[in-house]
Design a protein around this motif. Structure first.
Motif, PDB file in Angstrom:
ATOM      1  N   SER A 169       0.885  -1.228   0.079  1.00 26.27           N
ATOM      2  CA  SER A 169       0.143  -0.074  -0.008  1.00 26.27           C
ATOM      3  C   SER A 169       0.840   1.315  -0.012  1.00 26.27           C
ATOM      4  CB  SER A 169      -0.848   0.135   1.228  1.00 26.27           C
ATOM      5  OG  SER A 169      -1.717  -1.247   1.277  1.00 26.27           O
ATOM      6  N   THR A 186      -2.343  12.791  -1.611  1.00 29.00           N
ATOM      7  CA  THR A 186      -3.328  11.667  -1.994  1.00 29.00           C
ATOM      8  C   THR A 186      -4.283  11.796  -3.225  1.00 29.00           C
ATOM      9  OG1 THR A 186      -2.779  11.152   0.363  1.00 29.00           O
ATOM     10  CG2 THR A 186      -4.908  10.272  -0.665  1.00 29.00           C
ATOM     11  N   VAL A 190      -4.632   9.304  -6.425  1.00 30.41           N
ATOM     12  CA  VAL A 190      -5.753   8.334  -6.561  1.00 30.41           C
ATOM     13  C   VAL A 190      -6.237   8.860  -8.019  1.00 30.41           C
ATOM     14  CG1 VAL A 190      -6.177   8.058  -4.312  1.00 30.41           C
ATOM     15  CG2 VAL A 190      -7.173   9.705  -5.215  1.00 30.41           C
ATOM     16  N   ASN A 191      -6.039  10.257  -8.439  1.00 27.33           N
ATOM     17  CA  ASN A 191      -6.547  10.516  -9.853  1.00 27.33           C
ATOM     18  C   ASN A 191      -5.550  10.106 -10.900  1.00 27.33           C
ATOM     19  OD1 ASN A 191      -8.956  12.183  -9.689  1.00 27.33           O
ATOM     20  ND2 ASN A 191      -8.003  12.736  -8.263  1.00 27.33           N
ATOM     21  N   LEU A 193      -3.859   6.774 -10.870  1.00 26.80           N
ATOM     22  CA  LEU A 193      -3.230   5.555 -10.468  1.00 26.80           C
ATOM     23  C   LEU A 193      -2.388   4.539 -11.238  1.00 26.80           C
ATOM     24  CD1 LEU A 193      -6.410   4.351  -8.141  1.00 26.80           C
ATOM     25  CD2 LEU A 193      -4.062   4.886  -7.020  1.00 26.80           C
ATOM     26  N   ARG A 201      -7.575   1.572  -5.600  1.00 26.24           N
ATOM     27  CA  ARG A 201      -7.628   2.902  -4.865  1.00 26.24           C
ATOM     28  C   ARG A 201      -7.551   2.627  -3.325  1.00 26.24           C
ATOM     29  NH1 ARG A 201     -10.932   7.891  -5.908  1.00 26.24           N
ATOM     30  NH2 ARG A 201     -11.584   8.718  -3.701  1.00 26.24           N
ATOM     31  N   SER A 202      -8.017   1.196  -2.915  1.00 24.54           N
ATOM     32  CA  SER A 202      -8.271   0.950  -1.721  1.00 24.54           C
ATOM     33  C   SER A 202      -6.564   0.846  -0.980  1.00 24.54           C
ATOM     34  CB  SER A 202      -8.908  -0.702  -1.569  1.00 24.54           C
ATOM     35  OG  SER A 202      -8.379  -1.420  -2.354  1.00 24.54           O
ATOM     36  N   VAL A 204      -4.356   2.914  -1.504  1.00 27.24           N
ATOM     37  CA  VAL A 204      -3.784   4.299  -1.306  1.00 27.24           C
ATOM     38  C   VAL A 204      -4.501   4.775   0.121  1.00 27.24           C
ATOM     39  CG1 VAL A 204      -3.383   6.580  -2.169  1.00 27.24           C
ATOM     40  CG2 VAL A 204      -3.375   4.686  -3.715  1.00 27.24           C
ATOM     41  N   ARG A 205      -3.611   5.376   0.930  1.00 29.92           N
ATOM     42  CA  ARG A 205      -4.199   5.928   2.306  1.00 29.92           C
ATOM     43  C   ARG A 205      -3.536   7.088   2.571  1.00 29.92           C
ATOM     44  NH1 ARG A 205      -3.556   0.605   3.710  1.00 29.92           N
ATOM     45  NH2 ARG A 205      -2.425   1.301   5.542  1.00 29.92           N
ATOM     46  N   TYR A 223     -13.191  12.505  -0.624  1.00 30.22           N
ATOM     47  CA  TYR A 223     -11.984  11.645  -0.465  1.00 30.22           C
ATOM     48  C   TYR A 223     -11.958  11.170   0.734  1.00 30.22           C
ATOM     49  CZ  TYR A 223     -10.477  13.299  -5.274  1.00 30.22           C
ATOM     50  OH  TYR A 223     -10.366  13.578  -6.458  1.00 30.22           O
ATOM     51  N   VAL A 226     -10.262   7.476   1.311  1.00 25.90           N
ATOM     52  CA  VAL A 226      -8.568   7.284   1.349  1.00 25.90           C
ATOM     53  C   VAL A 226      -8.088   8.457   2.358  1.00 25.90           C
ATOM     54  CG1 VAL A 226      -8.614   6.476  -0.854  1.00 25.90           C
ATOM     55  CG2 VAL A 226      -8.569   9.089  -0.576  1.00 25.90           C
ATOM     56  N   ASP A 392     -13.193  10.215 -15.998  1.00 21.94           N
ATOM     57  CA  ASP A 392     -11.896  10.111 -15.517  1.00 21.94           C
ATOM     58  C   ASP A 392     -10.877  11.019 -16.415  1.00 21.94           C
ATOM     59  OD1 ASP A 392      -9.378   9.593 -14.279  1.00 21.94           O
ATOM     60  OD2 ASP A 392      -9.096   7.332 -15.353  1.00 21.94           O
TER      61      ASP A 392
END
Length: 431
Positions: A169, A186, A190-191, A193, A201-202, A204-205, A223, A226, A392
């Protein structure tokens, strides 16, 4: 004469009532109706706080600020450490840490250093409504710092994922000033990836500890799946809507600033706050560590409440002697660790925890959806409808052999008008 006396009594009563309500308001009231957090979801937070603390050290083998049980971070797993001299005055120091035990690649950023002019340069580079981004507003200086950091370290993070495996991760963490940079990094990641091997996406935190108000409400809610913010009891920073540059510019008269901000926001209607798209908030899902109660002395065993609030997102200043001490990363790390230990002691059997883990994950997803729907219902400017699938706009294609131009990728969330100036793809209307 009697009318004047009557008006005077009404004014005195009103002022007394306001003063009583403000002086007796405690941080615990912000989350009194929130559900408690579980040990599984809260478990990474004390560990991440320890990693942020490690940024303050010059030598992890001989630490100066180590917690009582020492750092969990292993010096041999530190991939890179960047000091003030190497940041080119573009951001605070940070480190990259490959946590092989928990399969995490952590980029941790320290908080504001009051004696460093470079940190003030980042902080003061903003005005209300100055920076539009991804359908909302963000802090201009923090976004520039986040973009600079990705330009410098994006290749390093991508190489680490390739070397260690794409089951790792990506974790972005920061304290105070660093929390805003981590949160905005972040959002960018996430935009994009595809720049990191199309990891889910899960994976990334972000953990924003003692978070700065760095993004508008629609982005804070959007967001929340995340980004996680951690607030200790009465911490002043997440509650202060006054721009960051004014807060730290008046740091030596902070009690006066907090008092007048408290007075101003008491007189401002909640609907006006919600519908001002330029107003910045603490990002993401909130974790509130509560350890003090009204009219009781000392600290109580800490408990953690969590929610994705749309209304009442730490809107009330707490006039407390702990408002600044609760901002310290040392206290947050210590109390977060105590809270986690208490959660585990009060937890159920391992079998029951395994059975509930999946249902809690589904519950978190449902809470996020409900928060998105509530933001739409309350007419938060440019709130995202969970039933509408957004295009996207930031996707890219092609091989990733060369170095990524993060300036270009960030600008994909904008269009240019006839004069060549950047504008959002969605029009922002200030009400």
């Amino acid at each position: 004469m009697s009318v004047a006396c009557g008006l005077e009594c009404v004014v005195c009563f009103g002022c007394t009532r306001w003063a009583w309500k403000r002086c007796t308001y405690i941080g615990a009231y912000d989350s009194e109706n929130w559900p408690p957090a579980t040990s599984d979801e809260f478990e990474p937070i004390p560990r991440v706080c320890g990693t942020i603390l490690a940024v303050y050290e010059t030598d992890l083998n001989n630490p100066k600020f180590a917690p009582p049980d020492a750092y969990k971070a292993k010096p041999q797993w530190v991939v890179k450490r960047v000091s003030y001299e190497e940041t080119e005055k573009k951001s605070p120091p940070y480190l990259i840490y490959a946590d092989r035990e928990h399969k995490e690649i952590v980029l941790a950023i320290r908080g504001l250093n009051l004696v460093r002019d470079s940190d003030y340069k980042v902080l003061l580079d903003n005005r209300l409504g100055m920076q539009m981004f991804d359908g909302g507003f963000v802090h201009h200086g923090l976004l520039k710092a986040a973009t600079w950091m990705l330009k410098r370290e994006g290749e390093t993070l991508r190489n680490l994922l390739d070397q260690l495996g794409h089951d790792y991760s990506l974790v972005f963490a920061g304290h105070s000033l660093g929390s805003g940079i981590a949160a905005l990094m972040t959002i960018i990641v996430v935009n994009h990836l595809d720049e990191f091997g199309n990891i889910p996406r899960s994976q990334v935190r972000c953990y924003a500890v003692a978070p700065a108000r760095c993004m508008s409400l629609n982005l804070a809610v959007k967001y929340a799946d995340v980004i996680n913010s951690v607030v200790l009891q009465d911490d002043f920073l997440p509650r202060t809507p006054t721009p960051l540059e004014h807060i730290f510019g008046s740091i030596f008269c902070l009690p006066c600033l907090l008092f007048f901000t408290c007075l101003r926001d008491t007189l401002k209607q909640d609907k006006r706050k919600l519908r001002d798209p330029r107003r910045l908030y603490a990002p993401g899902r909130m974790y509130h560590i509560v350890e003090r109660k009204f009219c009781r002395c000392g600290r109580f065993p800490p408990e953690v409440k969590t929610a994705i609030p749309v209304e009442g997102r730490f809107e009330h200043i707490v006039l407390s002697c702990n408002a600044t001490s609760d901002h310290a990363i040392l206290w947050i790390e210590r109390e977060a660790k105590k809270a986690l230990e208490l959660m585990k002691q009060a937890g159920r059997s391992d079998t029951q925890q395994l059975e509930n883990r999946t249902s809690r994950k589904e519950s978190l997803q449902q809470e996020h959806r409900i928060a998105l729907e509530k933001a739409v219902t309350l007419q938060v400017p440019h709130a995202v409808d969970p039933d509408e699938e957004e295009p996207d706009v930031a996707s890219t294609s092609g091989a990733k052999s060369g170095q990524t131009n993060w300036d270009d990728l960030v600008e994909k969330l904008f269009v240019k008008n006839s004069s060549g100036r950047l504008k959002l793809k969605k029009d922002i209307v200030v009400e």
